[in-house]
Design an enzyme around this catalytic site. Structure first.
Site, PDB file in Angstrom:
ATOM      1  N   ARG A  43     -12.147  10.633 -73.001  1.00 24.39           N
ATOM      2  CA  ARG A  43     -11.052  11.513 -72.569  1.00 24.39           C
ATOM      3  C   ARG A  43     -10.959  12.773 -73.425  1.00 24.39           C
ATOM      4  O   ARG A  43     -10.613  13.849 -72.926  1.00 24.39           O
ATOM      5  CB  ARG A  43      -9.731  10.733 -72.605  1.00 24.39           C
ATOM      6  CG  ARG A  43      -8.504  11.502 -72.108  1.00 24.39           C
ATOM      7  CD  ARG A  43      -7.278  10.593 -72.113  1.00 24.39           C
ATOM      8  NE  ARG A  43      -6.028  11.327 -71.986  1.00 24.39           N
ATOM      9  CZ  ARG A  43      -5.420  11.588 -70.818  1.00 24.39           C
ATOM     10  NH1 ARG A  43      -5.958  11.189 -69.697  1.00 24.39           N
ATOM     11  NH2 ARG A  43      -4.264  12.247 -70.796  1.00 24.39           N
ATOM     12  N   LEU A  76      -3.753  17.975 -67.732  1.00 23.53           N
ATOM     13  CA  LEU A  76      -4.431  16.690 -67.814  1.00 23.53           C
ATOM     14  C   LEU A  76      -3.316  15.646 -67.797  1.00 23.53           C
ATOM     15  O   LEU A  76      -2.573  15.498 -68.767  1.00 23.53           O
ATOM     16  CB  LEU A  76      -5.267  16.594 -69.091  1.00 23.53           C
ATOM     17  CG  LEU A  76      -5.940  15.252 -69.396  1.00 23.53           C
ATOM     18  CD1 LEU A  76      -6.856  14.840 -68.259  1.00 23.53           C
ATOM     19  CD2 LEU A  76      -6.711  15.325 -70.697  1.00 23.53           C
ATOM     20  N   SER A  77      -3.184  14.962 -66.677  1.00 24.95           N
ATOM     21  CA  SER A  77      -2.065  14.033 -66.517  1.00 24.95           C
ATOM     22  C   SER A  77      -2.095  12.947 -67.574  1.00 24.95           C
ATOM     23  O   SER A  77      -3.147  12.620 -68.130  1.00 24.95           O
ATOM     24  CB  SER A  77      -2.105  13.381 -65.130  1.00 24.95           C
ATOM     25  OG  SER A  77      -1.947  14.353 -64.122  1.00 24.95           O
ATOM     26  N   ALA A  78      -0.927  12.381 -67.847  1.00 20.40           N
ATOM     27  CA  ALA A  78      -0.847  11.274 -68.790  1.00 20.40           C
ATOM     28  C   ALA A  78      -1.747  10.139 -68.313  1.00 20.40           C
ATOM     29  O   ALA A  78      -1.834   9.844 -67.111  1.00 20.40           O
ATOM     30  CB  ALA A  78       0.592  10.799 -68.915  1.00 20.40           C
ATOM     31  N   GLN A  82      -2.385   8.261 -64.465  1.00 16.96           N
ATOM     32  CA  GLN A  82      -3.733   8.204 -63.892  1.00 16.96           C
ATOM     33  C   GLN A  82      -4.142   6.758 -63.649  1.00 16.96           C
ATOM     34  O   GLN A  82      -4.718   6.429 -62.604  1.00 16.96           O
ATOM     35  CB  GLN A  82      -4.730   8.910 -64.820  1.00 16.96           C
ATOM     36  CG  GLN A  82      -4.539  10.426 -64.842  1.00 16.96           C
ATOM     37  CD  GLN A  82      -5.435  11.110 -65.857  1.00 16.96           C
ATOM     38  OE1 GLN A  82      -5.543  10.666 -66.999  1.00 16.96           O
ATOM     39  NE2 GLN A  82      -6.082  12.187 -65.449  1.00 16.96           N
TER      40      GLN A  82
END
Length: 402
Positions: A43, A76-78, A82
């Site tokens: 990530r 960038l979503s948590a 996701q």
């Protein structure tokens, strides 16, 4: 003797493993396949310039791009949301998946899930985001993902049909192109805004209608391009507004302003207050005229409103009167009791109607996932019900409570 510093790759791997454990504890991860994908994809390579600890925080989103006013355009979503969406999607090896809204990381997770026999297409309207996603995916070793520059409202018809469509931006509606590009037994997972709140809904295709399998409250950067939307705001006073996302409703604004200055009527339901997001959905889809009421913390502190209004609360409106939900401690109802504050000449009647809704939810629907949500395109050969109907540009959302 000094201990040699840890290799950054080892630190990232350790933080990644800790993130997956935390997501399991939060019940965001419930399958081995999603856990394995999260444990594999680096990530931090998609969070360029961010500390490793921030990249692997389970419940924090990272803003990737802002506009000139500082408004987030892409994030960038948590990892939490996701993971939840991937669990909702139930992606299997060999599937064809379209991602609406690029960033790179989520597409890499999907690539892990579909495997070598599957296909992942990711589309975004912003050339900067597309280029960034392509670069990050290549750096992380996921260059089989196809990243397309286009208005996502149109999908990517060249690679259709898709077994899954996953939307990673807040959508106000579901365009016909998405439905058309979904396979006959496909599923779309979309953060859909309904009556002032966004819920990520997993819809299965059933002929020409979409039917929900699951839903949960969420928050996303809104869609850009032709699928963008603007909420309708009605200001009643300084620091007090009504928010309506769907078709503009007609309010007697002057009468409601006068109601703000009227004495407050207080009524209590005797019903338990919990699962506020589920209760909120019930209220928003069962009251005859409803809007989200927002007021400032200053007005709450001064005693003019209950704390529920600071985040927005469903308000039932009748002419120049309105009522909204509140709560108070009550061990007899499990900790808290739901109640109503009402203002205006018809405060008694509107409060009684609201209290009845609170009692009905508590007795009949007080559980997770009680609602059944359908999306009915305008082209569908399906009659529309008279209740629970929220009109959209391309169709209608229908929320029922079996």
């Amino acid at each position: 003797m000094t201990t040699p510093p840890m290799d950054p790759a080892d630190i990232a791997a350790s933080l990644r493993a800790a993130m997956v454990r935390e997501l399991r504890e939060m019940d965001a991860v419930t399958s081995e396949s999603v856990a394995a994908a999260l444990a594999t994809v680096p990530r931090h390579l998609f969070a360029v310039g961010e500390p490793l600890e921030a990249a692997y925080a389970a419940n924090s989103a990272l803003v990737i791009k802002r506009n000139a006013s500082g408004l987030a355009l892409s994030s960038l979503s948590a990892a939490h949301i996701q993971a939840v969406m991937l669990e909702q999607a139930e992606i299997e090896p060999g599937m064809r998946v379209l991602e609406i809204g690029s960033g790179g990381y989520n597409a890499a997770l999907i690539q892990e899930l579909v495997g070598a026999a599957g296909m992942v297409v990711s589309v975004d309207i912003d050339p900067d985001i597309v280029e960034r996603a392509r670069t990050c995916l290549k750096t992380a070793g996921y260059d089989r993902v196809e990243v397309v520059l286009a208005d996502a409202e149109n999908g990517v018809p060249e690679q259709a049909p898709y077994d899954r469509i996953i939307v990673t931006a807040g959508a106000w509606d579901i365009p016909p192109e998405w439905v058309d590009q979904l396979s006959k037994v496909g599923r779309i997972v979309v953060p859909l805004r309904v009556r002032g709140r966004t819920r990520t809904i997993a819809f299965d295709r059933s002929d020409d209608v979409l039917v929900s399998r699951s839903y949960c409250l969420s928050a996303f950067v809104p869609m850009q391009g032709s699928g963008s939307f603007s909420e309708h705001i009605v200001q009643l006073a300084e620091g007090v507004v009504l928010q309506v996302d769907e078709e503009p409703q007609r309010f007697d604004v002057e009468a409601l302003r006068q109601a703000l200055d009227s004495p407050r009527l207080e009524r209590w339901s005797g019903a338990a207050f919990d699962l506020p997001d589920e209760l909120e959905l019930f209220l928003l889809t069962n009251a005859p005229q409803v809007a989200m009421l927002h007021a400032s913390e200053e007005l709450v502190t001064q005693g003019h409103f209950a704390p529920s209004v600071t985040r927005g609360v469903p308000a039932l409106i009748s002419g120049g009167s309105f009522a909204y939900r509140t709560k108070r401690p009550n061990e007899d109802t499990g900790g808290f009791e739901s109640g109503v504050f009402a203002h205006g000449p018809e405060a008694e009647a509107v409060a009684a109607e609201y209290v009845e809704l609170l009692r009905r939810w508590a007795s009949d629907h007080r559980r997770r996932g009680a609602a059944r949500i359908q999306y009915i395109p305008k082209t569908a050969r399906t009659s529309l019900p008279s209740r629970g109907l929220i009109s959209k540009r391309h169709g209608a959302v229908v929320v029922s409570w079996p």
